[in-house]
Design a protein around this motif. Structure first.
Motif, short mmCIF file in Angstrom:
data_model
loop_
_atom_site.label_atom_id
_atom_site.label_comp_id
_atom_site.label_asym_id
_atom_site.label_seq_id
_atom_site.Cartn_x
_atom_site.Cartn_y
_atom_site.Cartn_z
N TYR A 184 0.82 -1.21 0.00
CA TYR A 184 0.00 0.00 0.00
C TYR A 184 0.85 1.26 0.00
O TYR A 184 0.59 2.20 -0.76
N ASP A 201 0.65 3.30 -3.43
CA ASP A 201 0.04 4.63 -3.46
C ASP A 201 1.05 5.71 -3.78
O ASP A 201 0.71 6.75 -4.35
N ARG A 204 -5.87 8.08 -4.93
CA ARG A 204 -4.76 7.17 -5.15
C ARG A 204 -5.27 5.83 -5.67
O ARG A 204 -6.22 5.25 -5.14
N SER A 221 -5.37 2.40 -3.37
CA SER A 221 -6.37 2.54 -2.32
C SER A 221 -7.78 2.49 -2.90
O SER A 221 -8.68 1.86 -2.34
N GLY A 223 -2.61 8.13 -0.07
CA GLY A 223 -3.63 7.10 -0.04
C GLY A 223 -4.04 6.76 1.38
O GLY A 223 -3.47 7.27 2.35
#
Length: 391
Positions: A41, A45, A294, A297, A333
């Motif tokens: 993540y 992002d 983003r 996400s 994000g």
């Protein structure tokens, strides 16, 4: 329209399956799985850019089915996580997995250390928050669909938060960005304090909303019709199931996982509305929520990221939410912003200028006055200096 627009939302389920695999594998696989998901993540992002596409979906039933799949997926993840701290091989789960894969998960479970189990609590709490609460957020807005509502409430039961289906839909969306909203964090508040305050005030608000509803219908508040009571009993059923699987240790482990998932929700509430004010006489508009587009996400959180449109039109299905590129924007994000929020000095350093810019660029004259008052109450010099001199 390309089938990829449907498939991108299945990334949500793939991340859940990765978490499941790391939990079942046990040992060092658990913290490695947690780090891998967090890293995915944070990096995704950072380099993935924004998704501002607005495709038209001809088969929305597929997207609803994706949401419904969250319940068996989360149930399996939580079962595996609770199983990981049991002494017995509940339902022969370990033996079956070993037979299918050739990997001795029972031996791996025995060798799993306490720090690795703690990583399991964090990872399971993350999945309860993502797979449970995010999906339930979408489903419990569909008040016209009893199947979605039921699935959504069971998803919320894993985090002891079925009251979300009451307070969020009928309270938060009405009072967002005002002092009457438990989920809106005022300027200067610490995120950890917000988790506690929002939880207590949110439950109190949900009880009052349900009490008023039952009184309008001429029904007793203490009755099977009370969704507040029924919801908490759903969570009790899950705790009892964990207890039956592994006794006090398993039940306590599940409770910690659920509380971690609940805390994650309140951290998300914190970052979605921190510092924004709204004149109660003004309808909720996209400028009253922090937004982000983003890509990773958005794809793996059913467009929860497009929060500004969601609050402007709460009934709009997730796939139809617009990116609103000119709305107030988060730090990054969702998971990146969560990490930032959990480091208060960094959060305030990054967000104080954003909040002050919101006052300048988005607030109405009445809201600028509310902002000045909020600045003085904040306890933070950067805000108070602006409050003393006006906005």
């Amino acid at each position: 329209m390309s089938i990829l627009h449907y498939l991108k939302y299945f990334l949500f389920h793939m991340i859940g399956l990765c978490a499941l695999a790391s939990i079942v594998a046990g040992g060092s696989s658990i913290p490695l799985g947690l780090v891998a998901i967090l890293g995915l993540y944070l990096l995704g992002d950072a380099i993935g850019g924004d998704d501002v596409s607005t495709p038209t979906f001809r088969h929305p039933g597929i997207l609803t089915f994706q949401l419904w799949l969250a319940l068996p997926l989360l149930a399996l993840i939580v079962f595996a996580s609770v199983w990981s701290v049991c002494t017995a091989d509940v339902l022969g789960f370990g033996a079956r997995v070993t037979q299918l894969t050739g990997y001795d998960v029972l031996a791996a479970r025995t060798a799993t250390s306490m720090p690795q189990h703690l990583a399991g609590i964090v990872l399971t709490g993350l999945m309860i928050g993502m797979i449970g609460t995010i999906t339930a957020h979408e489903l419990t807005h569909r008040t016209w669909d009893p199947v979605s509502m039921l699935i959504g409430r069971w998803l919320l039961a894993f985090s002891f938060d079925t009251t979300f289906a009451i307070e969020h839909v009928y309270g938060h969306h009405r009072y967002v960005s005002t002092r009457d909203d438990p989920a809106t964090a005022p300027r200067g508040r610490n995120v950890y304090l917000h988790v506690l305050i929002s939880t207590i005030r949110g439950n109190a608000s949900a009880w009052l909303i349900e009490q008023k509803r039952l009184q309008r219908e001429g029904r007793s508040v203490v009755s099977p019709r009370n969704a507040f009571i029924r919801g908490h009993l759903m969570s009790v059923v899950l705790v009892a199931a964990a207890w039956s699987a592994g006794g006090l240790a398993a039940a306590g482990y599940f409770v910690l996982c659920g509380l971690a998932g609940k805390a994650l929700l309140e951290i998300v509430n914190y970052m979605e509305h921190y510092g924004i004010v709204r004149d109660p006489a003004t309808p909720v508009q996209p400028r009253h929520s922090w937004n982000t587009n983003r890509r990773l996400s958005s794809w793996t959180m059913f467009n929860l990221t497009r929060h500004s449109h969601h609050h402007a039109q709460g009934e709009v299905a997730y796939q139809d939410l617009k990116p609103f590129q000119h709305a107030p924007m988060m730090v990054s994000g969702y998971l990146t912003t969560i990490v930032v929020a959990m480091i208060p000095p960094l959060w305030h350093r990054l967000m104080t200028p954003k909040v002050l810019a919101w006052d300048r660029d988005f607030a109405t004259p009445a809201e600028r006055q509310l902002a000045a008052e909020a600045n003085l109450r904040s306890g933070m010099r950067a805000f108070q200096a602006r409050g003393q001199h006006g906005i």
